[in-house]
Design a protein around this motif. Structure first.
Motif, PDB file in Angstrom:
ATOM      1  N   ALA A  88      38.703 -48.185 -35.875  1.00 60.84           N
ATOM      2  CA  ALA A  88      39.921 -47.416 -36.115  1.00 60.84           C
ATOM      3  C   ALA A  88      40.163 -47.240 -37.612  1.00 60.84           C
ATOM      4  CB  ALA A  88      41.114 -48.105 -35.455  1.00 60.84           C
ATOM      5  N   CYS A  89      39.828 -48.246 -38.401  1.00 62.49           N
ATOM      6  CA  CYS A  89      39.970 -48.133 -39.858  1.00 62.49           C
ATOM      7  C   CYS A  89      39.035 -47.057 -40.404  1.00 62.49           C
ATOM      8  CB  CYS A  89      39.685 -49.474 -40.524  1.00 62.49           C
ATOM      9  SG  CYS A  89      40.854 -50.774 -40.084  1.00 62.49           S
ATOM     10  N   ALA A  92      40.627 -43.767 -39.881  1.00 64.37           N
ATOM     11  CA  ALA A  92      41.602 -43.434 -40.921  1.00 64.37           C
ATOM     12  C   ALA A  92      40.892 -42.924 -42.181  1.00 64.37           C
ATOM     13  CB  ALA A  92      42.452 -44.661 -41.247  1.00 64.37           C
ATOM     14  N   PHE A 126      45.757 -49.659 -43.681  1.00 63.94           N
ATOM     15  CA  PHE A 126      45.948 -49.713 -42.223  1.00 63.94           C
ATOM     16  C   PHE A 126      45.345 -50.994 -41.650  1.00 63.94           C
ATOM     17  CE2 PHE A 126      44.253 -48.327 -37.948  1.00 63.94           C
ATOM     18  CZ  PHE A 126      45.474 -48.419 -37.294  1.00 63.94           C
ATOM     19  N   SER A 146      43.860 -46.568 -30.810  1.00 63.21           N
ATOM     20  CA  SER A 146      44.023 -45.997 -32.153  1.00 63.21           C
ATOM     21  C   SER A 146      42.743 -45.324 -32.616  1.00 63.21           C
ATOM     22  CB  SER A 146      44.436 -47.090 -33.135  1.00 63.21           C
ATOM     23  OG  SER A 146      45.669 -47.665 -32.764  1.00 63.21           O
ATOM     24  N   ALA A 150      42.229 -41.323 -33.556  1.00 64.56           N
ATOM     25  CA  ALA A 150      41.625 -40.837 -34.799  1.00 64.56           C
ATOM     26  C   ALA A 150      40.490 -39.862 -34.515  1.00 64.56           C
ATOM     27  CB  ALA A 150      41.119 -42.022 -35.626  1.00 64.56           C
ATOM     28  N   LEU A 347      48.293 -45.534 -37.960  1.00 65.82           N
ATOM     29  CA  LEU A 347      47.022 -45.006 -38.460  1.00 65.82           C
ATOM     30  C   LEU A 347      47.250 -43.661 -39.156  1.00 65.82           C
ATOM     31  CD1 LEU A 347      43.587 -44.989 -36.703  1.00 65.82           C
ATOM     32  CD2 LEU A 347      44.462 -42.876 -37.675  1.00 65.82           C
TER      33      LEU A 347
END
Length: 619
Positions: A88-89, A92, A126, A146, A150, A347
């Motif tokens: 998920a990072c 972002a 995040f 999340s 994204a 996010l």
């Protein structure tokens, strides 16, 4: 060949994944935790069905991690969550690059490392936000949702870009529809993002509303992803270890999917409660007030070129607040549960923070020549500046999110087991008091001689069916589900079992329902019910305390969620109650020692301990 491959690798993108993953692994819970943890892990291990709405995609995503050759099953599942959070990072990071003017940078005058450094800063901000970090170091489905949000957002931005270039690429929309359907098997809150996704499509060209063929194809892909829900009835036919709701029939499947087992009549809300519910979405708490400033800046500067993306962001916030606050109407003591639903919005908030940071840096270096921007000292200075916000957030949240020595739930469950004689029936009440026991017995194969009975489920026929040796001929089956309360079901089940075997209740059950018709003897944090002994005071059995692991309540770890604190308090309250009984029955010395230990475990009880000692004439 390898040198060519490594030249194409974006080191900032690698850092956007590896840095969060490394931090998550350092702070990862080593075993089962409280809340839904034990239940999720048991469902994943057995490919079963968790509580409504079942979480079939999360179960199937995490299952391969249980095959890792190290750690216990709980630790492996926790790694699965850490991986999804790191992914998920990266989502972002990718979105920031797409959102910035010109893709990587604002024209050729700005070096690419500036944009990528800002994207990395957004990803790390995040990653270290309190909400995502708390979800990343033990089993949770929200980081997976999340990540999907994204990817869908990125796919729709690609669709818009290609449409502007005169090339229609509906396959991006089909991909997004499939992932949204799939994500319902991780958590149904993905539905709250659908208005945002729809806006990104139709705002590009309102004539797209007339594309019936493409619309039907997108719906078909959404249904294809939604087909992950078939996991529940298919696996129910195999009677997995955890088979919540037994969704093998259409009625039971819909009962689980539509969350019909939860209360449907929310209590009245007042303005104070409404404000508390709205504050569950708390951007300053996640990113600090500096982050808020960058978020506002990013939204403002994006309004010129990315107005529809800004609208989509606010649509997501508005829809989430209307549904989560307006419909769910969580009461004050349960609002913390709704805080997790906002993770995808955090996010997107991080993405606009990255945009705001880039705009700020661009203004700061406008007067610097391009050649100087590529020098090593300037690069280092720029990157240090971009990483100040995520570094600060990490420092603020590290101690409270470090769970690497969090054995509280594991020890609470094993200590409960050590309190029980062979062939006991234990009745539990709260989820956190039951689910770690389920995991240890079902997955780790501890104390398989016990019957662990969860009181709130005794009213359901599917739950009684899971214990045919206990409830095959039980009177509980004669009472309609809608006419039975958990309290009456518990009393009826205890009456049927107590003449055949030892019957125990846990601490929550002890203080949730009076048992005036039975005698009661405390054994650590469990209580034995004694038939015909209601008029007898039984001194506590102190011998079980010597069997307990104390790291679950004497650890100095910083992490303290609601039920972790409650568990530690239960140890203290059990000591307090035992000490009071000993003093009342004339056992002065051991009673004083029990009270002293209660105050040592929970210092907040010290005043109560001193008052109790004074009542018995002890200084």
């Amino acid at each position: 060949m390898f040198s060519s491959f490594f030249r194409r690798v974006d080191p900032f993108a690698v850092l956007a994944v590896t840095v969060p993953l490394a931090i998550y692994l350092l702070t990862l819970a080593p075993s089962v935790t409280f809340f839904d943890s034990g239940e999720f892990i048991t469902a994943i291990h057995s490919l079963g069905t968790a509580h409504s709405p079942g979480y079939p995609f999360f179960v199937n995503y995490a299952k391969p991690f249980t095959w890792l050759p190290f750690g216990n099953i709980a630790f492996r599942v926790n790694i699965a969550t850490a991986v999804s959070a790191a992914a998920a990072c990266y989502g972002a990071y990718l979105l920031v690059l797409v959102m910035l003017p010109g893709g990587d940078a604002d024209g050729a005058a700005m070096p690419r490392y500036v944009a990528r450094g800002c994207a990395l800063a957004a990803a790390l901000a995040f990653a270290f936000s309190a909400r995502l970090w708390l979800q990343s170091n033990h089993d949770k489905p929200y980081p997976l949702v999340s990540f999907i949000v994204a990817v869908v957002f990125w796919a729709l931005l690609r669709f818009r870009t290609r449409y502007d270039e005169g090339e229609e690429c509906p396959h991006y929309v089909y991909l997004g529809a499939f992932l949204c359907g799939l994500a319902t098997g991780a958590h149904q809150t993905i539905i709250l993002m659908l208005p945002s996704f729809a806006w990104l499509i139709i705002s590009k060209d309102w004539r797209l509303l007339g594309r019936v063929k493409e619309f039907l194809i997108a719906v078909a892909f959404g249904l294809l992803g939604f087909a992950i829900q078939l996991h529940m009835p298919v696996r129910a036919l195999k009677n997995p270890l955890l088979n919540w709701g037994d969704p093998r029939t259409l009625d039971q499947f819909l009962w689980n999917l539509l969350r019909k087992g939860y209360p449907s009549d929310p209590p009245v809300r007042d303005l104070t409660l409404l404000w508390q519910q709205l504050c569950a979405f708390n951007v300053p708490s996640e990113f600090t007030w500096v982050g808020i400033g960058l978020l506002v800046l990013g939204l403002v500067v994006s309004c010129r070129r990315r107005r529809d993306e800004v609208i989509a962001y606010f649509l997501g916030i508005g829809t989430s607040l209307v549904v989560i606050v307006g419909h769910f109407n969580a009461q004050a003591d349960l609002i913390f549960l709704t805080e997790e639903f906002f993770t995808p919005l955090y996010l997107l908030s991080a993405v606009f923070i990255g945009v705001g940071l880039f705009w700020l840096l661009r203004r700061a270096v406008d007067s610097i020549q391009v050649e100087k921007l590529t020098s090593v000292p300037i690069k280092v200075l720029v990157l240090v500046f971009t990483l100040m916000l995520p570094g600060t957030i990490c420092a603020l949240n590290y101690y409270e999110n470090d769970q690497h020595d969090n054995y509280v739930a594991f020890d609470y469950a094993t200590n409960t087991f050590r309190s029980l004689p062979h062939n006991t029936a234990l009745f539990t009440w709260g989820d956190s008091g039951a689910f770690p026991l389920w995991y240890l017995q079902g997955v780790e194969r501890m104390r398989e001689d016990l019957d662990l009975l969860h009181t709130p489920h005794l009213v359901f026929r599917w739950y009684l069916d899971a214990f045919p040796h206990l409830f095959g001929q039980s009177m509980l089956r004669a009472v309609p589900e809608d006419a039975q309360s958990a309290e009456s079901a518990l009393k009826m089940a205890v009456a049927e079992q107590i003449g055949r075997r030892p019957v125990f209740i846990d601490f929550s059950t002890r203080y949730s329902l009076p048992f005036a018709e039975y005698g009661m003897q405390q054994r650590g944090i469990a209580y034995r019910l004694i038939q015909g002994g209601k008029d007898t005071v039984y001194p506590p059995d102190l011998s079980v305390w010597g069997l307990y692991s104390s790291r679950g309540y004497t650890s100095q770890m910083g992490f303290r969620d609601l039920d972790t604190g409650k568990a530690i308090l239960i140890y203290a309250m059990a000591r307090l109650e035992g000490g009071e009984i000993l003093l009342r029955t004339g056992y002065r010395s051991p009673g004083v020692e029990e009270l002293r230990l209660a105050a040592a475990i929970a210092p907040e009880l010290r005043g109560q301990v001193e008052q109790m000692l004074g009542a018995y004439g002890v200084r």
